[in-house]
Design a protein around this motif. Structure first.
Motif, PDB file in Angstrom:
ATOM      1  N   LYS A 188       4.236  -5.778   8.103  1.00 43.89           N
ATOM      2  CA  LYS A 188       3.408  -5.452   6.940  1.00 43.89           C
ATOM      3  C   LYS A 188       2.605  -6.671   6.474  1.00 43.89           C
ATOM      4  O   LYS A 188       1.433  -6.559   6.111  1.00 43.89           O
ATOM      5  CB  LYS A 188       4.287  -4.947   5.798  1.00 43.89           C
ATOM      6  CG  LYS A 188       4.908  -3.582   6.034  1.00 43.89           C
ATOM      7  CD  LYS A 188       5.752  -3.189   4.829  1.00 43.89           C
ATOM      8  CE  LYS A 188       6.398  -1.828   5.004  1.00 43.89           C
ATOM      9  NZ  LYS A 188       7.214  -1.458   3.820  1.00 43.89           N
ATOM     10  N   TYR A 190      -1.425  -7.015   6.385  1.00 42.06           N
ATOM     11  CA  TYR A 190      -2.141  -7.319   5.145  1.00 42.06           C
ATOM     12  C   TYR A 190      -3.020  -8.562   5.307  1.00 42.06           C
ATOM     13  O   TYR A 190      -4.119  -8.636   4.746  1.00 42.06           O
ATOM     14  CB  TYR A 190      -1.154  -7.507   3.994  1.00 42.06           C
ATOM     15  CG  TYR A 190      -1.836  -7.502   2.633  1.00 42.06           C
ATOM     16  CD1 TYR A 190      -2.362  -6.325   2.111  1.00 42.06           C
ATOM     17  CD2 TYR A 190      -1.974  -8.667   1.895  1.00 42.06           C
ATOM     18  CE1 TYR A 190      -3.002  -6.304   0.883  1.00 42.06           C
ATOM     19  CE2 TYR A 190      -2.609  -8.661   0.660  1.00 42.06           C
ATOM     20  CZ  TYR A 190      -3.122  -7.478   0.154  1.00 42.06           C
ATOM     21  OH  TYR A 190      -3.761  -7.470  -1.055  1.00 42.06           O
ATOM     22  N   GLU A 244       2.406   2.757   5.795  1.00 44.20           N
ATOM     23  CA  GLU A 244       1.632   1.511   5.767  1.00 44.20           C
ATOM     24  C   GLU A 244       0.292   1.709   6.466  1.00 44.20           C
ATOM     25  O   GLU A 244      -0.740   1.182   6.025  1.00 44.20           O
ATOM     26  CB  GLU A 244       2.437   0.393   6.438  1.00 44.20           C
ATOM     27  CG  GLU A 244       2.046  -0.998   6.007  1.00 44.20           C
ATOM     28  CD  GLU A 244       2.235  -1.241   4.513  1.00 44.20           C
ATOM     29  OE1 GLU A 244       1.449  -2.037   3.954  1.00 44.20           O
ATOM     30  OE2 GLU A 244       3.155  -0.656   3.900  1.00 44.20           O
ATOM     31  N   ARG A 298      -1.941   3.526   4.174  1.00 42.94           N
ATOM     32  CA  ARG A 298      -2.507   2.618   3.164  1.00 42.94           C
ATOM     33  C   ARG A 298      -3.721   1.872   3.731  1.00 42.94           C
ATOM     34  O   ARG A 298      -4.692   1.592   3.016  1.00 42.94           O
ATOM     35  CB  ARG A 298      -1.419   1.645   2.695  1.00 42.94           C
ATOM     36  CG  ARG A 298      -1.840   0.839   1.472  1.00 42.94           C
ATOM     37  CD  ARG A 298      -0.707   0.015   0.903  1.00 42.94           C
ATOM     38  NE  ARG A 298       0.143   0.820   0.033  1.00 42.94           N
ATOM     39  CZ  ARG A 298       1.386   1.167   0.307  1.00 42.94           C
ATOM     40  NH1 ARG A 298       1.935   0.783   1.438  1.00 42.94           N
ATOM     41  NH2 ARG A 298       2.092   1.881  -0.530  1.00 42.94           N
ATOM     42  N   LYS A 327       6.571   7.220  -3.297  1.00 41.36           N
ATOM     43  CA  LYS A 327       5.556   6.478  -2.536  1.00 41.36           C
ATOM     44  C   LYS A 327       4.445   7.419  -2.062  1.00 41.36           C
ATOM     45  O   LYS A 327       3.258   7.136  -2.213  1.00 41.36           O
ATOM     46  CB  LYS A 327       6.223   5.795  -1.339  1.00 41.36           C
ATOM     47  CG  LYS A 327       5.304   4.869  -0.549  1.00 41.36           C
ATOM     48  CD  LYS A 327       6.014   4.334   0.684  1.00 41.36           C
ATOM     49  CE  LYS A 327       7.048   3.298   0.363  1.00 41.36           C
ATOM     50  NZ  LYS A 327       6.459   1.957   0.137  1.00 41.36           N
ATOM     51  N   SER A 379       4.987  -2.284  -3.280  1.00 37.63           N
ATOM     52  CA  SER A 379       3.739  -1.655  -2.817  1.00 37.63           C
ATOM     53  C   SER A 379       3.510  -0.306  -3.504  1.00 37.63           C
ATOM     54  O   SER A 379       2.376   0.039  -3.853  1.00 37.63           O
ATOM     55  CB  SER A 379       3.744  -1.492  -1.297  1.00 37.63           C
ATOM     56  OG  SER A 379       4.778  -0.625  -0.876  1.00 37.63           O
ATOM     57  N   THR A 380       4.587   0.449  -3.714  1.00 37.49           N
ATOM     58  CA  THR A 380       4.465   1.717  -4.443  1.00 37.49           C
ATOM     59  C   THR A 380       4.021   1.461  -5.875  1.00 37.49           C
ATOM     60  O   THR A 380       3.173   2.188  -6.420  1.00 37.49           O
ATOM     61  CB  THR A 380       5.820   2.457  -4.449  1.00 37.49           C
ATOM     62  OG1 THR A 380       6.207   2.729  -3.105  1.00 37.49           O
ATOM     63  CG2 THR A 380       5.727   3.769  -5.223  1.00 37.49           C
ATOM     64  N   THR A 417       2.308  -1.091  -7.054  1.00 39.85           N
ATOM     65  CA  THR A 417       0.907  -1.526  -7.150  1.00 39.85           C
ATOM     66  C   THR A 417      -0.044  -0.346  -6.883  1.00 39.85           C
ATOM     67  O   THR A 417      -1.142  -0.301  -7.444  1.00 39.85           O
ATOM     68  CB  THR A 417       0.618  -2.700  -6.193  1.00 39.85           C
ATOM     69  OG1 THR A 417       1.042  -2.367  -4.865  1.00 39.85           O
ATOM     70  CG2 THR A 417       1.334  -3.962  -6.656  1.00 39.85           C
ATOM     71  N   ASP A 418       0.397   0.614  -6.058  1.00 41.86           N
ATOM     72  CA  ASP A 418      -0.378   1.864  -5.935  1.00 41.86           C
ATOM     73  C   ASP A 418      -0.408   2.589  -7.276  1.00 41.86           C
ATOM     74  O   ASP A 418      -1.439   3.147  -7.679  1.00 41.86           O
ATOM     75  CB  ASP A 418       0.257   2.786  -4.885  1.00 41.86           C
ATOM     76  CG  ASP A 418      -0.034   2.353  -3.461  1.00 41.86           C
ATOM     77  OD1 ASP A 418      -0.976   1.571  -3.261  1.00 41.86           O
ATOM     78  OD2 ASP A 418       0.689   2.794  -2.550  1.00 41.86           O
ATOM     79  N   SER A 451       6.843  -4.553 -11.713  1.00 38.03           N
ATOM     80  CA  SER A 451       6.743  -4.936 -10.300  1.00 38.03           C
ATOM     81  C   SER A 451       6.956  -6.438 -10.126  1.00 38.03           C
ATOM     82  O   SER A 451       7.543  -6.880  -9.132  1.00 38.03           O
ATOM     83  CB  SER A 451       5.394  -4.520  -9.710  1.00 38.03           C
ATOM     84  OG  SER A 451       4.340  -5.320 -10.205  1.00 38.03           O
ATOM     85  N   SER A 457       4.659  -9.008  -1.475  1.00 35.35           N
ATOM     86  CA  SER A 457       4.674  -8.406  -2.812  1.00 35.35           C
ATOM     87  C   SER A 457       3.837  -9.232  -3.786  1.00 35.35           C
ATOM     88  O   SER A 457       3.098  -8.684  -4.610  1.00 35.35           O
ATOM     89  CB  SER A 457       6.118  -8.292  -3.316  1.00 35.35           C
ATOM     90  OG  SER A 457       6.868  -7.431  -2.489  1.00 35.35           O
ATOM     91  N   LEU A 473       0.172  -8.519  -3.212  1.00 35.17           N
ATOM     92  CA  LEU A 473      -0.213  -7.210  -3.762  1.00 35.17           C
ATOM     93  C   LEU A 473      -0.327  -7.265  -5.282  1.00 35.17           C
ATOM     94  O   LEU A 473      -1.251  -6.691  -5.875  1.00 35.17           O
ATOM     95  CB  LEU A 473       0.821  -6.155  -3.357  1.00 35.17           C
ATOM     96  CG  LEU A 473       0.895  -5.817  -1.861  1.00 35.17           C
ATOM     97  CD1 LEU A 473       2.103  -4.935  -1.583  1.00 35.17           C
ATOM     98  CD2 LEU A 473      -0.378  -5.126  -1.391  1.00 35.17           C
TER      99      LEU A 473
END
Length: 552
Positions: free
Chosen positions: A270, A274, A309, A312, A352, A388-389, A391-392, A413, A429, A432
């Motif tokens: 991941k 990114y 991922e 995303r 998620k 990540s969830t 920040t979404d 978060s 993290s 993000l």
């Protein structure tokens, strides 16, 4: 230690091996033995009860491996220090052993093992756990300074000499927790003086030097570990994280390229994906994730993670396109989101997927659909969510105009990120979260805005409604006493002992110690008088921790 009251959890996907371990334990007179085939079963049980010891296999078939299960348990606060952890594996690959060592197990048993070897390991581990029970209990309560003090007393008494190295490792971990990095560095250096081959001390030294802001010393050690089969991959990950910290993304990518794709962990994959994305190499990110997804078809939980991922990435691709050119990317993203849901029952997956579907609806301009999705039950329960969830979720709530909720989730978060033990996951993290902070803006102006909204509600006699705004202003910018005083006043007037992480009495004590203006001093004194009139009402009784029979 009475064996009959010790509770043991065995996690082993092979049915015959599971039966053999259980029978061995029963023959040793351990009567409370539960067996599980994968992490989801274990997690479900650990939400209801405490185990004194986990015996964890590394390979768990078509499920997350043992290390990933332990990381999930720690992330959700289910694995306590008072629970001992022993890994059992037949895999002697340095990469696998290194992953196991990284999560600080109490011991490791290599297959094939003898009954005597298993019994000796389990009994000795439980004895050490019992000896350190008071330290572990304090750590579970996050009282790290008291835990360190108690540990040093036990080390000085030295009543269990064979546990001394275990206690030394634990002391180093506590020093890191307390941000006493120089002392941790000295401890690791002293250990390495006896032998520079003690790998846990070497990695610990790298970590403490980095956290102390001396990354150049960490880099020097790490570069000396490149090219060695046992340490190369982990050294490359570390060097990539240091480069990211310096915003040297090209160099970070070069280090990640030195790790074979098949050796990348899920967090490392991941992170690499990114890194591609922030350098506008979305196609490279998509290619990497597609290959890792295909290679993980037989491991349904990893397949689902890579699918999401990858989704995303397609959402990011859609975001970078004009609105009238997004349809194809969004169609692929939705397919991937759906395919992840069909293959796994992983905890937190529904949340998620829900937020990714909200983001997709926003990108296609369907705000009505996005708002309806945000009305789903449990949509704001982030207990099992990863960063990540969250920040979404920040992106979703900001898009529908709820800046307060977006800011609250972002703060949550950040707390979740700080609690992560996996440094690669923590690095991703943090990246993000930084991106989300860019979208929301600087903290102080946001805090001023929330404080103003709180005051408007307060002046309109909506005290309880104002608390959320004052709380968010204070969390964002605690340096401003007025934000804390406004929160305290609304809590006192509402006779509320606790709001989220804020305790009224603790907040009063913290603000009383501040250097305040004359007006604010008078205000805190008046609030203190009101608290004293109803002091019992503001006392928060914390729930007692769940303990196993070994810890009674």
């Amino acid at each position: 230690m009475e064996k009959r009251i010790v509770s043991i959890a065995v996690v082993e996907d092979n049915g015959m091996a599971q039966i053999n371990i259980r029978n061995h334990l029963l023959a040793m007179e351990f009567n409370k033995v539960d067996c599980f085939s994968h992490g989801r079963e274990l997690k479900s049980s650990m939400r209801r009860r405490h185990y004194d010891i986990l015996l964890m296999d590394f390979h768990l078939g078509e499920n997350k491996n043992g290390v990933e299960v332990v990381q999930d348990l720690k992330r959700e606060g289910l694995l306590k220090e008072t629970t001992s952890l022993v890994f059992i594996t037949s895999d002697r690959m340095p990469m696998i052993i290194g992953q196991i060592v990284d999560i600080h197990p109490d011991d490791l048993v290599l297959k094939p093992y003898t009954i005597n070897n298993l019994q000796r390991t389990v009994v000795n581990t439980l004895k050490v756990n019992l000896h350190l029970k008071s330290v572990h209990t304090l750590m579970d309560a996050k009282k790290y300074a008291e835990a360190l003090e108690k540990l040093e007393e036990l080390m000085f008494a030295n009543k269990m000499p064979r546990a001394y190295n275990h206690m030394l490792k634990l002391k180093a971990r506590l020093l890191i927790k307390l941000e006493r990095f120089d002392e941790a560095t000295l401890l690791y250096k002293n250990v390495l003086q006896s032998s520079d081959k003690i790998i846990w001390a070497k990695w610990g030294l790298i970590q403490s030097e980095f956290l102390a802001g001396r990354s150049e010393l960490s880099e020097k050690i790490l570069k000396g570990m490149l090219g060695t089969h046992l340490t190369n991959d982990k050294a490359c990950e570390w060097l990539a994280r240091i480069s990211i910290d310096k915003k040297e993304f090209v160099k970070a990518e070069e280090y990640m390229e030195q790790i074979k794709e098949s050796s990348l962990s899920v967090p490392a994959t991941k992170l690499k994906a990114y890194l591609y994305q922030i350098q506008d190499k979305v196609e490279d990110a998509v290619g990497l994730l597609e290959r890792r997804r295909e290679a993980s078809r037989s491991v349904k939980e990893k397949f689902a993670e890579y699918s999401l991922e990858l989704a995303r990435c397609y959402l990011k691709e859609a975001e970078d396109k004009p609105a009238n050119e997004r349809a194809d990317s969004l169609q692929v993203a939705r397919f991937l989101i759906g395919s992840a849901g069909r293959r796994t029952l992983e905890d937190g997956l529904d949340l998620k997927r829900s937020y990714m579907n909200v983001v997709a609806a926003i990108l296609e301009g369907n705000m009505e659909k996005a708002e309806n999705l945000l009305k789903q039950e449990g949509i704001d329960n982030f207990k099992k969510a990863d960063v990540s969830t969250m920040t979404d979720a920040v992106k979703a709530w900001l898009a529908v105009g709820d800046e307060l909720k977006a800011s609250q989730i972002l703060c949550e978060s950040e707390n979740k990120m700080l609690a992560l033990e996996d440094f690669t996951e923590k690095t991703l993290s943090n990246m993000l979260i930084s991106k989300s902070e860019e979208n929301l803006g600087e903290k102080r102006p946001r805090a001023l805005k929330f404080n103003k909204q709180g005051l408007e509600l307060y002046n309109d006699h909506k005290v309880n409604e104002s608390i959320d705004y004052f709380y968010q202003a204070y969390i964002l910018f605690p340096e401003e006493p007025a934000f804390g005083l406004n929160l305290l006043q609304s809590l006192v007037e509402g006779k509320i002992p606790k709001h989220k992480e804020a305790r009224t009495l603790r907040l009063f004590n913290d603000l009383s110690k501040r250097e305040l203006s004359t007006g604010n001093k008078k205000r805190i004194e008046e609030l203190g008088d009101k608290i004293e009139q109803h002091r019992d009402m503001f006392i928060v009784v914390e729930p007692a921790p769940k303990n196993g029979l070994l810890n009674q």
